[in-house]
Scaffold this motif. Structure first.
Motif, PDB file in Angstrom:
ATOM      1  N   PHE A  10       0.425  -1.304  -0.117  1.00  0.00           N
ATOM      2  CA  PHE A  10      -0.152   0.160   0.117  1.00  0.00           C
ATOM      3  C   PHE A  10       1.014   1.200  -0.025  1.00  0.00           C
ATOM      4  O   PHE A  10       0.856   2.278  -0.603  1.00  0.00           O
ATOM      5  N   THR A  13       2.666   1.701  -3.502  1.00  0.00           N
ATOM      6  CA  THR A  13       1.988   2.262  -4.560  1.00  0.00           C
ATOM      7  C   THR A  13       1.325   3.638  -4.019  1.00  0.00           C
ATOM      8  O   THR A  13       1.374   4.266  -5.390  1.00  0.00           O
ATOM      9  N   LEU A  14       1.109   3.509  -3.061  1.00  0.00           N
ATOM     10  CA  LEU A  14       0.616   5.266  -3.043  1.00  0.00           C
ATOM     11  C   LEU A  14       1.669   6.159  -3.113  1.00  0.00           C
ATOM     12  O   LEU A  14       1.559   7.358  -3.616  1.00  0.00           O
ATOM     13  N   ALA A  18       2.033   9.060  -6.193  1.00  0.00           N
ATOM     14  CA  ALA A  18       1.618  10.893  -5.514  1.00  0.00           C
ATOM     15  C   ALA A  18       2.910  10.762  -6.265  1.00  0.00           C
ATOM     16  O   ALA A  18       3.090  12.243  -6.306  1.00  0.00           O
ATOM     17  N   ALA A  75       2.421   3.569 -10.482  1.00  0.00           N
ATOM     18  CA  ALA A  75       2.274   2.512  -8.996  1.00  0.00           C
ATOM     19  C   ALA A  75       2.143   1.380  -9.748  1.00  0.00           C
ATOM     20  O   ALA A  75       1.862   1.066  -8.292  1.00  0.00           O
TER      21      ALA A  75
END
Length: 101
Positions: A10, A13-14, A18, A75
């Motif tokens: 998570f 990927t975030l 970003a 991502a």
């Protein structure tokens, strides 16, 4: 162990999503800010137009959609790298515990 995989997945990927969004947003914000400096108006307008055209290529004519497309692609690649890293870590962990026996 599964919880740490999902947490790491998570976060990677975030962050992978970003970073290009923040980078392109920062470039557009700096070009917009530069338009208020006398003499830099034409540079700012040209740069903003070029960045918008670049993003529109990836977004079917819409720069915002292009930015999101690039962010989702980053991502996806970031999550694949994280999964690869996790699988390599598992292999090394199992190999080192077998050698300790």
């Amino acid at each position: 162990m599964v919880f740490s995989l999902f947490r790491s997945l998570f976060l990677s990927t975030l962050l992978s999503f970003a970073m290009p969004v923040i980078l392109v947003g920062g470039i557009l914000a700096s070009l917009y800010t530069a338009s208020y400096i006398p003499g830099f108006t034409w540079i700012s307008e040209t740069g903003t137009t070029q960045v918008s055209k670049f993003l529109a290529v990836f977004g079917n004519g819409c720069p915002l959609e292009g930015m999101l497309t690039i962010g989702f692609a980053f991502a996806f690649v970031g999550s694949l790298f994280d999964l690869f890293n996790f699988s390599m870590y598992q292999g090394l962990r199992n190999h080192s515990s077998e050698q300790a026996r």
